[in-house]
Design a protein around this motif. Structure first.
Motif, PDB file in Angstrom:
ATOM      1  N   ARG A  90       0.811  -1.214   0.000  1.00  0.00           N
ATOM      2  CA  ARG A  90       0.000   0.000   0.000  1.00  0.00           C
ATOM      3  C   ARG A  90       0.848   1.271   0.000  1.00  0.00           C
ATOM      4  NH1 ARG A  90      -5.059  -1.144   4.181  1.00  0.00           N
ATOM      5  NH2 ARG A  90      -5.846  -3.024   3.122  1.00  0.00           N
ATOM      6  N   MET A  91       2.011   1.198   0.563  1.00  0.00           N
ATOM      7  CA  MET A  91       2.891   2.358   0.628  1.00  0.00           C
ATOM      8  C   MET A  91       3.949   2.276  -0.466  1.00  0.00           C
ATOM      9  SD  MET A  91       3.475   2.497   4.772  1.00  0.00           S
ATOM     10  CE  MET A  91       4.815   3.651   4.571  1.00  0.00           C
ATOM     11  N   ASP A  92       4.380   3.441  -0.935  1.00  0.00           N
ATOM     12  CA  ASP A  92       5.494   3.504  -1.876  1.00  0.00           C
ATOM     13  C   ASP A  92       6.786   3.412  -1.060  1.00  0.00           C
ATOM     14  OD1 ASP A  92       7.098   3.797  -4.029  1.00  0.00           O
ATOM     15  OD2 ASP A  92       6.483   5.835  -4.544  1.00  0.00           O
ATOM     16  N   PHE A  93       7.021   2.218  -0.537  1.00  0.00           N
ATOM     17  CA  PHE A  93       8.092   2.027   0.432  1.00  0.00           C
ATOM     18  C   PHE A  93       9.474   2.378  -0.124  1.00  0.00           C
ATOM     19  CE2 PHE A  93      11.239  -0.484   2.704  1.00  0.00           C
ATOM     20  CZ  PHE A  93      10.962  -0.154   4.018  1.00  0.00           C
ATOM     21  N   PRO A  94       9.852   1.954  -1.338  1.00  0.00           N
ATOM     22  CA  PRO A  94      11.195   2.307  -1.828  1.00  0.00           C
ATOM     23  C   PRO A  94      11.455   3.812  -1.880  1.00  0.00           C
ATOM     24  CG  PRO A  94      10.250   0.571  -3.168  1.00  0.00           C
ATOM     25  CD  PRO A  94       9.158   1.057  -2.277  1.00  0.00           C
ATOM     26  N   THR A  95      10.428   4.593  -2.277  1.00  0.00           N
ATOM     27  CA  THR A  95      10.606   6.053  -2.334  1.00  0.00           C
ATOM     28  C   THR A  95      10.811   6.639  -0.949  1.00  0.00           C
ATOM     29  OG1 THR A  95       9.255   6.189  -4.329  1.00  0.00           O
ATOM     30  CG2 THR A  95       9.557   8.223  -3.065  1.00  0.00           C
ATOM     31  N   TYR A  96       9.981   6.235   0.003  1.00  0.00           N
ATOM     32  CA  TYR A  96      10.098   6.762   1.364  1.00  0.00           C
ATOM     33  C   TYR A  96      11.418   6.346   2.002  1.00  0.00           C
ATOM     34  CZ  TYR A  96       5.077   7.201   0.538  1.00  0.00           C
ATOM     35  OH  TYR A  96       3.845   7.489   0.000  1.00  0.00           O
ATOM     36  N   THR A  98      14.216   5.597   0.427  1.00  0.00           N
ATOM     37  CA  THR A  98      15.298   6.327  -0.233  1.00  0.00           C
ATOM     38  C   THR A  98      15.393   7.762   0.271  1.00  0.00           C
ATOM     39  OG1 THR A  98      15.014   4.964  -2.214  1.00  0.00           O
ATOM     40  CG2 THR A  98      16.222   7.037  -2.464  1.00  0.00           C
ATOM     41  N   ASN A  99      14.252   8.430   0.432  1.00  0.00           N
ATOM     42  CA  ASN A  99      14.264   9.796   0.965  1.00  0.00           C
ATOM     43  C   ASN A  99      14.872   9.849   2.354  1.00  0.00           C
ATOM     44  OD1 ASN A  99      13.021  10.683  -1.373  1.00  0.00           O
ATOM     45  ND2 ASN A  99      10.965  10.654  -0.497  1.00  0.00           N
ATOM     46  N   SER A 100      14.459   8.920   3.220  1.00  0.00           N
ATOM     47  CA  SER A 100      15.009   8.896   4.578  1.00  0.00           C
ATOM     48  C   SER A 100      16.500   8.609   4.566  1.00  0.00           C
ATOM     49  CB  SER A 100      14.274   7.845   5.420  1.00  0.00           C
ATOM     50  OG  SER A 100      12.927   8.193   5.616  1.00  0.00           O
ATOM     51  N   ALA A 101      16.934   7.673   3.718  1.00  0.00           N
ATOM     52  CA  ALA A 101      18.354   7.325   3.673  1.00  0.00           C
ATOM     53  C   ALA A 101      19.192   8.485   3.155  1.00  0.00           C
ATOM     54  CB  ALA A 101      18.556   6.091   2.799  1.00  0.00           C
ATOM     55  N   ILE A 102      18.722   9.154   2.095  1.00  0.00           N
ATOM     56  CA  ILE A 102      19.482  10.290   1.546  1.00  0.00           C
ATOM     57  C   ILE A 102      19.607  11.403   2.578  1.00  0.00           C
ATOM     58  CG2 ILE A 102      19.425  12.134  -0.176  1.00  0.00           C
ATOM     59  CD1 ILE A 102      18.168  10.162  -2.117  1.00  0.00           C
ATOM     60  N   ILE A 103      18.509  11.730   3.241  1.00  0.00           N
ATOM     61  CA  ILE A 103      18.533  12.815   4.225  1.00  0.00           C
ATOM     62  C   ILE A 103      19.433  12.458   5.405  1.00  0.00           C
ATOM     63  CG2 ILE A 103      17.117  14.100   5.866  1.00  0.00           C
ATOM     64  CD1 ILE A 103      14.794  13.824   3.868  1.00  0.00           C
ATOM     65  N   ALA A 104      19.289  11.244   5.940  1.00  0.00           N
ATOM     66  CA  ALA A 104      20.058  10.860   7.126  1.00  0.00           C
ATOM     67  C   ALA A 104      21.544  10.770   6.821  1.00  0.00           C
ATOM     68  CB  ALA A 104      19.540   9.526   7.662  1.00  0.00           C
ATOM     69  N   VAL A 252       7.074   9.913   8.453  1.00  0.00           N
ATOM     70  CA  VAL A 252       5.909  10.685   8.038  1.00  0.00           C
ATOM     71  C   VAL A 252       4.911   9.791   7.315  1.00  0.00           C
ATOM     72  CG1 VAL A 252       5.119  12.597   6.593  1.00  0.00           C
ATOM     73  CG2 VAL A 252       7.224  12.822   7.928  1.00  0.00           C
ATOM     74  N   ALA A 253       5.375   8.998   6.369  1.00  0.00           N
ATOM     75  CA  ALA A 253       4.476   8.118   5.615  1.00  0.00           C
ATOM     76  C   ALA A 253       3.826   7.098   6.523  1.00  0.00           C
ATOM     77  CB  ALA A 253       5.255   7.422   4.499  1.00  0.00           C
ATOM     78  N   LEU A 254       4.593   6.565   7.463  1.00  0.00           N
ATOM     79  CA  LEU A 254       4.035   5.569   8.378  1.00  0.00           C
ATOM     80  C   LEU A 254       2.948   6.163   9.255  1.00  0.00           C
ATOM     81  CD1 LEU A 254       4.223   2.695   9.490  1.00  0.00           C
ATOM     82  CD2 LEU A 254       5.986   3.502  11.072  1.00  0.00           C
ATOM     83  N   ALA A 255       3.175   7.374   9.740  1.00  0.00           N
ATOM     84  CA  ALA A 255       2.169   8.023  10.588  1.00  0.00           C
ATOM     85  C   ALA A 255       0.906   8.362   9.804  1.00  0.00           C
ATOM     86  CB  ALA A 255       2.756   9.282  11.210  1.00  0.00           C
TER      87      ALA A 255
END
Length: 301
Positions: A90-96, A98-104, A252-255
């Motif tokens: 249901r979630m676009d997990f790879p995108t989320y 990747t965003n978290s990994a790039i930022i962190a 954010v996506a999980l919440a």
């Protein structure tokens, strides 16, 4: 005249045996015994710390009805992976992710470089206003993040970084805690190394990258893991800055997906929490030796 005794004569041997032997002081460490109740207290504290994580992992394999059952069950009566299936379908997990990994990763790398630079300047260089700058760094540690949240949001929006990854990265690319940590560690490095490099004609950048940084790996590992953990779990700032789903991070996506207006999907929330925690545990386990060295040698308790 006094006569000297020959060690080979029996009289000298008898005199030597009559000399009282000095007792060696007993080591205090050998007499210290850890009481049994202290082990019990530490074991109870370990259980209190680990138990919520174990409950989170075990409950993520329970169906939603069993998660909400009263009284609760410790082990799942029917093991299911439905929560993880919903999480990845249901979630676009790879995108989320990747965003978290790039930022962190970017925030952690930026803090390791820029905080080390400022820490080196405050520790080893002499310039006017050095104490004032260090005082300002310590002063910002006492300011709560909520106080600067709105001005930071207005500034980020005015320069056109809203709803972008740079808008989530640049405000945290260097922090006062990292500057203080690296400054305290670099103070312990000998000045003779820097003076020898200057005599050989090395500039400050060459000294920093060739001498200072290789010696700062324990402190850098500590700073990198702490900033990675903070950025990975950051929720409020990405929630405000990101206005489209393709810029969401994992928290954010999980919440937004698991916590609804009418009901909360606790099974999905637990499965997502496991996925969010795993990368942090991996990073910590890989660098735990360096982290302990950095904390011990820097004096941060």
């Amino acid at each position: 005249m006094s006569q000297t005794l020959d060690p080979a004569t029996p009289t000298a041997a008898a005199a030597a045996t009559d000399v009282p032997k000095q007792k060696r002081p007993k080591s205090r460490e050998g007499n210290i015994r850890t009481p049994a109740w202290l082990y019990g207290v530490m074991a109870a504290g370990l259980v209190l710390v680990v138990l919520p994580f174990v409950w989170m992992v075990v409950s993520s394999f329970k169906p939603e009805s069993e998660v909400m059952s009263v009284p609760p069950t410790w082990w799942p009566e029917s093991v299911t992976t439905e929560n993880y299936s919903q999480l990845f379908s249901r979630m676009d997990f790879p995108t989320y992710f990747t965003n978290s990994a790039i930022i962190a990763v970017t925030v952690a790398a930026g803090n390791m470089v820029f905080c080390s630079m400022l820490g080196y300047a405050l520790a080893k260089l002499e310039f006017p206003g050095k104490k004032i700058v260090f005082g300002l760094v310590l002063g910002t540690l006492m300011v709560p993040g909520v106080v600067t949240f709105i001005p930071l949001f207005v500034l980020t929006t005015n320069i056109g970084l809203a709803n972008s990854l740079p808008g989530m990265i640049l405000p945290f690319i260097a922090g006062p805690f990292g500057v203080f940590l690296m400054r305290q560690y670099i103070l312990s490095l000998p000045d003779e190394l820097i003076q020898a490099a200057r005599v050989d004609g090395a500039g400050e950048l060459r000294i920093f990258f060739s001498i200072i940084l290789p010696l700062c790996w324990p402190a850098l590992a500590t700073l990198g893991v702490l900033t990675f953990l903070t950025s990975w779990n950051n929720f409020l700032w990405p929630l405000v800055i990101a206005t489209s789903e393709e810029k969401y991070t994992l928290p954010v996506a999980l919440a937004l997906y698991a916590v609804g207006q009418n009901a909360t999907k606790y099974g999905l929330l637990l499965a997502g929490s496991v996925v969010v925690v795993v990368p942090v545990l991996v990073v910590f386990l890989v660098l735990q030796r360096r982290i302990m060295q950095g904390v011990a040698m820097t004096g941060i308790k």
